[in-house]
Design a protein around this motif. Sequence first.
Motif, PDB file in Angstrom:
ATOM      1  N   GLY A  75      -1.283  14.754 -14.130  1.00 28.84           N
ATOM      2  CA  GLY A  75      -2.073  14.659 -15.758  1.00 28.84           C
ATOM      3  C   GLY A  75      -1.786  13.105 -16.400  1.00 28.84           C
ATOM      4  N   ALA A  76      -0.659  12.349 -15.693  1.00 27.21           N
ATOM      5  CA  ALA A  76      -0.131  11.387 -16.210  1.00 27.21           C
ATOM      6  C   ALA A  76      -1.473   9.996 -16.094  1.00 27.21           C
ATOM      7  N   GLN A  77      -1.329   9.396 -17.306  1.00 29.57           N
ATOM      8  CA  GLN A  77      -2.069   8.101 -17.273  1.00 29.57           C
ATOM      9  C   GLN A  77      -1.377   7.074 -16.892  1.00 29.57           C
ATOM     10  N   VAL A  78      -1.903   6.235 -15.783  1.00 34.61           N
ATOM     11  CA  VAL A  78      -1.220   5.103 -15.232  1.00 34.61           C
ATOM     12  C   VAL A  78      -1.785   3.748 -15.605  1.00 34.61           C
ATOM     13  N   GLU A  79      -0.771   3.077 -16.182  1.00 32.78           N
ATOM     14  CA  GLU A  79      -1.406   1.499 -16.768  1.00 32.78           C
ATOM     15  C   GLU A  79      -0.715   0.629 -15.596  1.00 32.78           C
ATOM     16  N   VAL A  80      -1.814  -0.306 -15.244  1.00 32.05           N
ATOM     17  CA  VAL A  80      -1.461  -1.187 -14.117  1.00 32.05           C
ATOM     18  C   VAL A  80      -1.810  -2.581 -14.704  1.00 32.05           C
ATOM     19  N   ILE A  81      -0.734  -3.385 -14.835  1.00 32.49           N
ATOM     20  CA  ILE A  81      -0.820  -4.659 -15.303  1.00 32.49           C
ATOM     21  C   ILE A  81      -0.531  -5.869 -14.131  1.00 32.49           C
ATOM     22  N   ALA A  82      -1.203  -7.081 -13.956  1.00 32.59           N
ATOM     23  CA  ALA A  82      -0.831  -8.092 -13.466  1.00 32.59           C
ATOM     24  C   ALA A  82      -1.424  -8.936 -13.984  1.00 32.59           C
ATOM     25  N   GLY A  83      -0.356  -9.860 -14.458  1.00 32.82           N
ATOM     26  CA  GLY A  83      -0.489 -11.035 -15.350  1.00 32.82           C
ATOM     27  C   GLY A  83      -0.382 -12.162 -15.083  1.00 32.82           C
ATOM     28  N   GLY A  84      -0.162 -13.329 -15.610  1.00 37.84           N
ATOM     29  CA  GLY A  84      -0.253 -14.534 -15.098  1.00 37.84           C
ATOM     30  C   GLY A  84       0.786 -14.813 -14.020  1.00 37.84           C
ATOM     31  N   ASP A  85       1.756 -14.297 -13.999  1.00 39.74           N
ATOM     32  CA  ASP A  85       2.731 -14.362 -12.785  1.00 39.74           C
ATOM     33  C   ASP A  85       2.150 -13.517 -11.578  1.00 39.74           C
ATOM     34  N   ALA A  86       1.500 -14.295 -10.633  1.00 38.19           N
ATOM     35  CA  ALA A  86       0.886 -13.376  -9.750  1.00 38.19           C
ATOM     36  C   ALA A  86       1.589 -12.729  -8.803  1.00 38.19           C
TER      37      ALA A  86
ATOM     38  N   ALA B 227       3.849   4.693 -16.503  1.00 39.72           N
ATOM     39  CA  ALA B 227       3.513   6.107 -16.480  1.00 39.72           C
ATOM     40  C   ALA B 227       4.462   6.938 -17.463  1.00 39.72           C
ATOM     41  N   GLY B 228       4.050   7.301 -18.625  1.00 38.26           N
ATOM     42  CA  GLY B 228       5.073   8.051 -19.438  1.00 38.26           C
ATOM     43  C   GLY B 228       6.167   7.268 -19.774  1.00 38.26           C
ATOM     44  N   ARG B 229       7.411   7.474 -19.385  1.00 38.18           N
ATOM     45  CA  ARG B 229       8.571   6.961 -19.394  1.00 38.18           C
ATOM     46  C   ARG B 229       8.977   6.014 -18.092  1.00 38.18           C
ATOM     47  N   SER B 230       7.983   6.153 -17.249  1.00 35.02           N
ATOM     48  CA  SER B 230       8.271   5.371 -15.888  1.00 35.02           C
ATOM     49  C   SER B 230       7.866   3.991 -16.044  1.00 35.02           C
ATOM     50  N   THR B 231       8.450   3.160 -15.416  1.00 36.69           N
ATOM     51  CA  THR B 231       8.128   1.360 -15.222  1.00 36.69           C
ATOM     52  C   THR B 231       8.636   1.071 -13.928  1.00 36.69           C
ATOM     53  N   PHE B 232       7.517   0.594 -13.157  1.00 34.75           N
ATOM     54  CA  PHE B 232       7.755   0.118 -12.018  1.00 34.75           C
ATOM     55  C   PHE B 232       7.257  -1.325 -11.926  1.00 34.75           C
ATOM     56  N   THR B 233       8.018  -2.160 -11.096  1.00 30.33           N
ATOM     57  CA  THR B 233       7.287  -3.587 -10.966  1.00 30.33           C
ATOM     58  C   THR B 233       7.337  -3.773  -9.429  1.00 30.33           C
TER      59      THR B 233
ATOM     60  N   ALA C 276       0.687  -1.297  -0.020  1.00 33.51           N
ATOM     61  CA  ALA C 276      -0.154  -0.060   0.162  1.00 33.51           C
ATOM     62  C   ALA C 276       0.847   1.306  -0.037  1.00 33.51           C
ATOM     63  N   HIS C 277       1.881   1.318   0.862  1.00 31.97           N
ATOM     64  CA  HIS C 277       2.560   2.545   1.093  1.00 31.97           C
ATOM     65  C   HIS C 277       3.234   2.713  -0.116  1.00 31.97           C
ATOM     66  N   THR C 278       4.061   1.626  -0.630  1.00 34.14           N
ATOM     67  CA  THR C 278       5.137   1.967  -1.683  1.00 34.14           C
ATOM     68  C   THR C 278       4.261   2.416  -3.223  1.00 34.14           C
ATOM     69  N   PHE C 279       2.971   1.655  -3.383  1.00 38.07           N
ATOM     70  CA  PHE C 279       2.081   2.029  -4.596  1.00 38.07           C
ATOM     71  C   PHE C 279       1.854   3.523  -4.447  1.00 38.07           C
ATOM     72  N   TYR C 280       1.456   4.054  -3.184  1.00 32.67           N
ATOM     73  CA  TYR C 280       0.852   5.235  -2.938  1.00 32.67           C
ATOM     74  C   TYR C 280       2.028   6.397  -3.272  1.00 32.67           C
ATOM     75  N   ASP C 281       3.245   5.981  -2.754  1.00 36.53           N
ATOM     76  CA  ASP C 281       4.323   6.873  -2.753  1.00 36.53           C
ATOM     77  C   ASP C 281       4.766   6.960  -4.307  1.00 36.53           C
ATOM     78  N   ILE C 282       4.750   6.009  -5.265  1.00 33.90           N
ATOM     79  CA  ILE C 282       4.923   5.989  -6.579  1.00 33.90           C
ATOM     80  C   ILE C 282       3.990   6.931  -7.255  1.00 33.90           C
ATOM     81  N   VAL C 283       2.708   6.534  -6.922  1.00 31.76           N
ATOM     82  CA  VAL C 283       1.689   7.427  -7.576  1.00 31.76           C
ATOM     83  C   VAL C 283       1.821   8.928  -7.371  1.00 31.76           C
ATOM     84  N   ARG C 284       2.287   9.365  -5.956  1.00 28.64           N
ATOM     85  CA  ARG C 284       2.305  10.501  -5.475  1.00 28.64           C
ATOM     86  C   ARG C 284       3.402  11.425  -6.388  1.00 28.64           C
ATOM     87  N   LYS C 285       4.663  10.340  -6.591  1.00 27.40           N
ATOM     88  CA  LYS C 285       5.652  11.308  -7.310  1.00 27.40           C
ATOM     89  C   LYS C 285       5.270  11.481  -9.034  1.00 27.40           C
TER      90      LYS C 285
END
Length: 372
Positions: free
Chosen positions: A84-95, A102-108, A71-80
Motif C-alpha cells: 500500500g505504500a506510495q512510492v515517489e521517484v525523483i531524478a533531477g538535474g543531477d542525471a 516511501a513513508g520514512r524510507s529514502t533510497f538514492t 534493475a535488480h536493486t530497484f526491484y529488490d527495494i520496491v519488493r521490500k
Amino acid sequence: MKLTIERAALLKSLAHVQSVVERRNTIPILSNVLLEASDGKLSLTATDMDLTIVDEVEAAVGEPGATTAPAHTFYDIVRKLPDGAQVEVIAGGDASQMTLKAGRSTFTLATLPKEDFPAGGDAELPQAFALHAGELRNLVDRTRFAISTEETRYYLNGIYVHATESDGVPVLRAVATDGHRLARFEMPVPDGAASMPGVIVPRKTVGELRKLIDERDEAIEIALSDTKIRFAFGPTVLTSKLIDGTFPDYERVIPSNNDKMLEVDCKAFAQAVDRVSTISSEKSRAVKMALNSSSMTLSATSPENGSAVEEIEVDYGGEAIEIGFNSRYLLDIAMQIEGDSAVFAMADAASPTIVQDVKDASALYVLMPMRV
C-alpha cells in the motif's frame, strides 16, 4: 523526472521487466531499466540485446523525464517496501542519481544516462496473427521441457514453430527436441499464420513469455519476420531475436511402424516411476520396464543404493519386452498428459517409443530408450 506511483503497480511492472536483465553484464547500461515518465504513465524497458520487454503502468507524473536505474536493486527495494505504500521517484538535474521515497524510507540509486540505453527500433514484422493466451500457454507447456540446453547445438535451443499440414488439415505446429526426446504439439492454424516462415523461438524468450502470460485470459498479438518475433498484450510488449539456424528434419525421428501398444493409467504410472527411480543413480536415472500381457514391472538398480521393483496393471497385447528409459524424461512427459491414460507405441528395446494422451492427439512425444 518526478512521479508518484502505487507500490503494487510498480512492483508488478518491475517484476515483468527485471527478469530479462542478466545478473552479470560486461556492458553496464544493460544492467539498468529505462524509465520514461509522461502523460500519466511510466514506461519501463529492459533488454539483453536479444530480448527486449516494454511495460507501461499508470502513475501521477509531476515532471516528465527519463533515466535508467539498476534493475535488480530497484526491484529488490520496491519488493521490500510495505504493502500500500506510495512510492515517489525523483531524478533531477543531477542525471547520475535517482531518489526513491516511501513513508520514512529514502533510497538514492546511481543512474546512467538514458542516451546510453540501446535504441529498440521498430523492425518491420510483416506476418501477424493472434493466439489466445490459453492456447499459447498450452503450446509452450507441451513442448518447452524438451528444449536442448546444449549450447553447441544452438539450433535446438528453442521451440520450432511453423505452419504445416496434418492429414490434409492446416495446423500450427511447435516442436522441441534435445536429441534424447522430442515433443510435438499442433493446433488449428490461426487466421494470418498460414504463410508464416518456420522460426525458432529461443529458450529464454519462451521462459519470459510463459511468465508474462501465466494468468492472462486475452488474445496475444504476435508479429514476426525471419529474424524477430513480437508478442503484445495489454501494456506489455516482448520483442526477441529468433535463432538463426536450421531446425533438423524432425519427421525422420518419429517412427511410423511401432506395433506394440501399451495403455497405462498415467497417474499410477508416474507415481510408480517416481518411487522406483529414487534408487537409480543420479547420473543415468535409468528405469527398466518389463512388460507382459497384464502387468508392467518397473525396476531400478544402483551399485551404491541397491534396487527397487514395483508392479502395476496395464493393458498390453504385444509380446513380452524389456525396455529402459530415463526416469526424468518419463516424468516430464507424464506431467503433460492431462487425460487419465497414456498410450506407448513401441517397436523394440533399441528403437524410439511414441507416447500420447489417449484422448488428445494434439501432442505427441518421442522418447529414445536407454540400455539398462
